[in-house]
Design an enzyme around this catalytic site. Structure first.
Site, PDB file in Angstrom:
ATOM      1  N   ASP A 166       0.805  -1.221   0.000  1.00  0.00           N
ATOM      2  CA  ASP A 166       0.000   0.000   0.000  1.00  0.00           C
ATOM      3  C   ASP A 166       0.837   1.270   0.000  1.00  0.00           C
ATOM      4  OD1 ASP A 166      -2.409   1.318  -0.145  1.00  0.00           O
ATOM      5  OD2 ASP A 166      -2.688   1.407   2.023  1.00  0.00           O
ATOM      6  N   ASP A 204      -2.773  -5.398  -4.654  1.00  0.00           N
ATOM      7  CA  ASP A 204      -1.981  -4.171  -4.810  1.00  0.00           C
ATOM      8  C   ASP A 204      -0.510  -4.408  -5.102  1.00  0.00           C
ATOM      9  OD1 ASP A 204      -4.379  -3.153  -3.874  1.00  0.00           O
ATOM     10  OD2 ASP A 204      -3.587  -2.516  -1.954  1.00  0.00           O
ATOM     11  N   ASP A 356     -13.827   1.401   4.271  1.00  0.00           N
ATOM     12  CA  ASP A 356     -12.524   1.818   3.760  1.00  0.00           C
ATOM     13  C   ASP A 356     -11.891   2.868   4.666  1.00  0.00           C
ATOM     14  OD1 ASP A 356     -12.827   0.229   1.459  1.00  0.00           O
ATOM     15  OD2 ASP A 356     -13.968   1.794   0.467  1.00  0.00           O
TER      16      ASP A 356
END
Length: 381
Positions: A166, A204, A356
């Site tokens: 991330d 990711d 989120d």
């Protein structure tokens, strides 16, 4: 990425990161855990949506055009050469521990209970392993995979511990370095058992690599390729998918070039790609995008794609908002029979209702958000 951040806590139930959530949660939230199983939508009861969600935390903008972010030699192939439309026989597994199931068990009198229970809690979804705890990961993975095998169903597991994940965003963390990660993957693989299992390898980790230097990116890709080989060697019935981001992010050729470096075109490492994890892109857009990535990727004709459809029933918001955007809906229910060439499965990788970071604390199940997602008679895309 926040996409992954929202699941970080979800992984806690199985992964043992319960300490990531404090004990003073509101009644709208549940403690962490892992996912759910199957029927289609029934008519909605006429219930109000009590208690507006509490905004506790905003996230910084994602590097992707609309949301969250997460594989090699290249030879184009034509779609007609590949006829299979499912990953493996059988039905997907609903793990008995999840944040939504915890909420359902403890809120039977809530007016949102019936909708959330029938439309979210009964669906099979992925189990995330987002903490770096090598001493326990084998047993925790084995608990999930053996549970699926015992019922003759296919679990979906998500290893999520790549170093530097991330790019330092909401879901930062993971193993301390790539050597430690490689050893963690070895232990993860030991828990896969011998039954059918789908592995969504490191959301990711490929699409979101702009923050890495060229050398660091190459090292990461080498570890991912190794991870795929280790997982498939440990369980030949495991199907391993690599991160293709989503249709609003990197161009197919660019994504395929990175995927190729990460081993996604090699049958020793890979069964294909995954896309739209924790995102909102429509299924139709992802099907078209994934086929283009697969064409550019090359590799054997057996490579396919799996798509996260958990929250894409209304598509992505026009303004590109990725943090708990309003007006989103549940997408297609999880299935191993998509009826689409090259598309092996529709999965719920992100559990609907896990925030989120804007409608609740990142990664926590928030009933008001879940109810908003589920309270539509036309939840599909």
């Amino acid at each position: 990425m926040v996409v992954a951040a929202s699941v970080l806590v979800a992984a806690g139930a199985v992964a043992g990161v319960v300490s990531a959530i404090d004990g003073s949660r509101a009644t709208d939230e549940a403690a962490p855990a892992e996912v759910s199983a199957s029927p289609r939508l029934a008519p909605l009861p006429a219930v109000p949506s009590p208690s507006a969600p509490t905004v506790t935390e905003s996230a910084s903008a994602s590097p992707s055009p609309s949301a969250r972010p997460t594989r090699i030699p290249s030879r184009p192939r034509t779609e007609t050469k590949r006829e299979h439309t499912t990953t493996v026989p059988g039905r997907l597994y609903r793990h008995p521990d999840s944040q939504v199931l915890e909420w359902v068990r403890s809120h039977s009198g809530d007016p949102r209970h019936a909708v959330i229970a029938s439309r979210i809690a009964r669906q099979p979804a992925a189990v995330w392993f987002a903490d770096y705890s090598p001493q326990t990961v084998t047993a925790r993975v084995a608990a999930v995979t053996s549970g699926g095998t015992a019922l003759g169903r296919v679990p979906v597991v998500v290893p999520y511990a790549i170093p530097g994940r991330d790019c330092g965003g909401h879901s930062q963390g993971g193993a301390p370095d790539l050597n430690a990660y490689d050893a963690w993957i070895d232990r993860f693989a030991q828990g896969l058992g011998s039954g059918e299992v789908i592995v969504v390898l490191e959301p990711d980790s490929v699409a979101q690599t702009e923050c890495l230097s060229a050398a660091a990116r190459a090292d990461r890709f080498a570890s991912l390729a190794r991870a795929g080989r280790v997982l498939k060697a440990a369980n030949p019935r495991a199907r391993v998918y690599f991160d293709a981001g989503h249709s609003g992010w990197n161009a197919p050729a660019r994504q395929a070039a990175w995927l190729r470096q990460a081993g996604a075109a090699s049958p020793e490492s890979s069964d294909g790609i995954f896309s739209n994890v924790s995102n909102f892109r429509t299924t139709a857009a992802e099907v078209a995008y994934d086929r283009r990535v697969l064409d550019a990727l090359g590799g054997p004709a057996s490579l396919g794609a799996v798509i996260d459809t958990s929250r894409n029933g209304n598509g992505a918001p026009a303004d590109g908002e990725w943090c708990d955007p309003a007006g989103r809906k549940l997408g297609r229910t999880p299935t191993l029979s998509t009826g689409e060439s090259r598309i092996d499965a529709y999965l719920w990788v992100k559990l609907p209702g896990e925030s989120d970071g804007c409608k609740g604390r990142p990664g926590t199940f928030t009933a008001s958000y879940a109810y908003d997602l589920a309270s539509s008679d036309s939840a599909s895309s």
